[in-house]
Scaffold this active site. Structure first.
Site, PDB file in Angstrom:
ATOM      1  NE  ARG A  40      -2.799  -0.241   3.300  1.00  0.00           N
ATOM      2  CZ  ARG A  40      -3.793  -1.145   3.268  1.00  0.00           C
ATOM      3  NH1 ARG A  40      -4.851  -0.915   2.520  1.00  0.00           N
ATOM      4  NH2 ARG A  40      -3.724  -2.246   3.983  1.00  0.00           N
ATOM      5  CE1 TYR A  41       0.119   4.198   4.022  1.00  0.00           C
ATOM      6  CE2 TYR A  41       0.397   1.960   4.830  1.00  0.00           C
ATOM      7  CZ  TYR A  41      -0.287   3.153   4.838  1.00  0.00           C
ATOM      8  OH  TYR A  41      -1.386   3.299   5.630  1.00  0.00           O
ATOM      9  NE  ARG A  68       4.442   1.891   6.164  1.00  0.00           N
ATOM     10  CZ  ARG A  68       4.430   3.139   5.702  1.00  0.00           C
ATOM     11  NH1 ARG A  68       5.419   3.584   4.924  1.00  0.00           N
ATOM     12  NH2 ARG A  68       3.436   3.954   5.982  1.00  0.00           N
ATOM     13  CB  CYS A  77      -5.471 -15.485  15.595  1.00  0.00           C
ATOM     14  SG  CYS A  77      -5.348 -14.372  14.189  1.00  0.00           S
ATOM     15  CB  CYS A 127     -10.080  -9.813  18.096  1.00  0.00           C
ATOM     16  SG  CYS A 127      -8.411 -10.242  18.628  1.00  0.00           S
ATOM     17  CB  CYS A 179     -10.642  -9.676  13.571  1.00  0.00           C
ATOM     18  SG  CYS A 179      -9.292  -9.893  12.400  1.00  0.00           S
ATOM     19  NE  ARG A 227      -5.275  -7.827   6.988  1.00  0.00           N
ATOM     20  CZ  ARG A 227      -4.206  -7.335   7.601  1.00  0.00           C
ATOM     21  NH1 ARG A 227      -3.693  -7.962   8.645  1.00  0.00           N
ATOM     22  NH2 ARG A 227      -3.636  -6.237   7.159  1.00  0.00           N
ATOM     23  CG  ASP A 234     -10.234  -1.015  10.673  1.00  0.00           C
ATOM     24  OD1 ASP A 234     -10.047   0.144  10.252  1.00  0.00           O
ATOM     25  OD2 ASP A 234      -9.324  -1.745  11.107  1.00  0.00           O
ATOM     26  CG  ASP A 253      -6.315   1.430   8.288  1.00  0.00           C
ATOM     27  OD1 ASP A 253      -5.595   1.518   7.273  1.00  0.00           O
ATOM     28  OD2 ASP A 253      -5.921   0.999   9.391  1.00  0.00           O
ATOM     29  CE  LYS A 257      -2.416   1.572  10.551  1.00  0.00           C
ATOM     30  NZ  LYS A 257      -2.144   0.746   9.347  1.00  0.00           N
TER      31      LYS A 257
HETATM   32  S1  SF4 Z   1      -7.204  -8.709  15.442  1.00  0.00           S
HETATM   33 FE1  SF4 Z   1      -7.651 -10.376  13.970  1.00  0.00          FE
HETATM   34  S2  SF4 Z   1      -5.641 -10.941  13.155  1.00  0.00           S
HETATM   35 FE2  SF4 Z   1      -5.267  -9.819  15.076  1.00  0.00          FE
HETATM   36  S3  SF4 Z   1      -5.182 -11.402  16.701  1.00  0.00           S
HETATM   37 FE3  SF4 Z   1      -7.284 -10.639  16.616  1.00  0.00          FE
HETATM   38  S4  SF4 Z   1      -8.325 -12.095  15.230  1.00  0.00           S
HETATM   39 FE4  SF4 Z   1      -6.130 -12.350  14.876  1.00  0.00          FE
END
Ligand code: SF4
Length: 365
Positions: free
Chosen positions: A96-97, A100, A109, A113, A116, A118, A279, A316, A323
């Protein structure tokens, strides 16, 4: 607070297991099973031990225990909320940048979360990691782009890899001359601190590049003595750490809670880096604050802690535009007349101090 430090023997992944261990109510089982069929669930024993099952507002439970509210998707929520796909030249890479790339090695994971960004990448029926062919292509892309100075290993959580595999990947990256920095984004020191073994720490260090580790935590209770020891092992090995947190309604959306978290990071020798605005991920609106609330909290935090404890509040921009600092702003033109003066030195500004009082800069002679 009740005595809630029980520890299930293994990671809880099913709605029924959450009910069995008192972390969800049987009345919610049908809805939670629907959520779990769509989005991955994992609550490690270490995280389960932090949850107070008698507190319906528990800030740890709110981050990890699924909720029927996740079934409500707002029209502005998107499966790829920060636009990774628009900048993905090859599988596993987000460029994206200019200087990096993100290198998304694994899609698993230790914990999942509920907010999340993603969340559509991981979970039931999704691939768990890049294939060897995709890995080789991603490495070839990095090798071919000499402007890439920093590679950010993310996912998923790269510390779910074995130390042996992680060490191989670090060596592959460090062998590329222009890759000077390898940054690892992880929640493992909080979610499963025992994974931060001597072998894992050794795998993080590599000749030819500098490693940074960014820890994701959102509440000071996540910085347990075991989590702190895991971070100390990383920092003691000479690897600098920064933090990442997400501003979450009902978890850390007040200045006192964030203050305790940021002080905790600094005590662990982790420099607070980012506080992300939530997000627009599907089914997460109950966990998002408004930007105005976020700015007010940051303004209050500014009055409570030193610069060492201040993260940047960032948002974002949907669509993959990166960002942007989300404020608050402490400086504004005094008035339009001041801005029209010919000499820049004659311009004056209103500037807000850490108590919220407004001053003119420069002051009257
Ligand atoms: S935010 Fe998403 S990618 Fe990061 S630890 Fe939690 S579930 Fe996994």
């Amino acid at each position: 607070m009740s005595n809630f430090h029980f520890k299930p023997p293994t990671t809880l992944r099913e709605a029924t297991e959450l009910v069995e261990h008192g972390l969800a109510s049987v009345e919610d089982l049908a809805d939670l099973a629907k959520v779990a069929a769509r989005y991955a669930v994992a609550v490690t024993p270490d995280v389960a031990a932090l949850i107070d099952p008698d507190d319906p507002q528990d800030p740890i439970a709110r981050q990890y225990i699924p909720s029927a509210e996740e079934l409500v998707v707002q029209t502005n929520e998107k499966p790829d909320p920060i636009g990774d796909d628009a900048h993905s030249p090859v599988s596993g890479i987000v460029h994206r940048y200019p200087d990096r790339v993100l290198f998304k090695l694994v899609h698993v994971c230790a914990v999942y979360c509920r907010f999340c960004f993603r969340r559509e990448m991981s979970g039931p029926g999704k691939a768990t990691a890049l294939t060897q062919g995709a890995y080789d292509n991603a490495l070839a892309y990095i090798r071919a782009h000499s402007e890439i100075w920093e590679v950010i290993l993310t996912g998923g959580d790269p510390l779910m890899l074995s130390p042996r595999r992680l060490g191989e990947i670090m060596a592959d990256l460090a062998a590329i001359d222009h890759v000077r920095i390898i940054r690892i984004h992880t929640r493992v020191p909080v979610a499963e601190p025992a994974r931060i073994s001597g072998e894992m720490v050794a795998a993080l260090k590599v000749r030819g590049a500098t490693t940074w580790v960014a820890l994701h935590a959102n509440h000071v209770r996540e910085l347990t003595s075991k989590a702190r020891a895991a971070c100390a092992a990383i920092v003691d090995a000479g690897i600098p750490m920064v933090s990442q947190s997400v501003l979450l309604r009902g978890v850390n959306d007040d200045a006192a809670t964030l203050e305790a978290l940021m002080r905790g990071f600094v005590e662990c020798r982790i420099k607070p880096y980012y506080l992300h605005h939530g997000d627009l991920a599907p089914g997460t609106s109950h966990l998002r604050t408004t930007l105005e609330e976020g700015q007010a909290i940051m303004r209050a935090l500014h009055g409570r802690v030193s610069g060492l404890c201040q993260p940047d509040y960032v948002v974002d921009i949907p669509g993959g535009h990166g960002k942007a600092p989300a404020g608050p702003n402490y400086l504004s033109p005094e008035d339009s007349f001041s801005q029209e003066r010919e000499q820049p030195s004659q311009k004056r500004y209103r500037i807000v101090d850490y108590c919220g009082d407004v001053h003119l800069y420069p002051p009257e002679p």
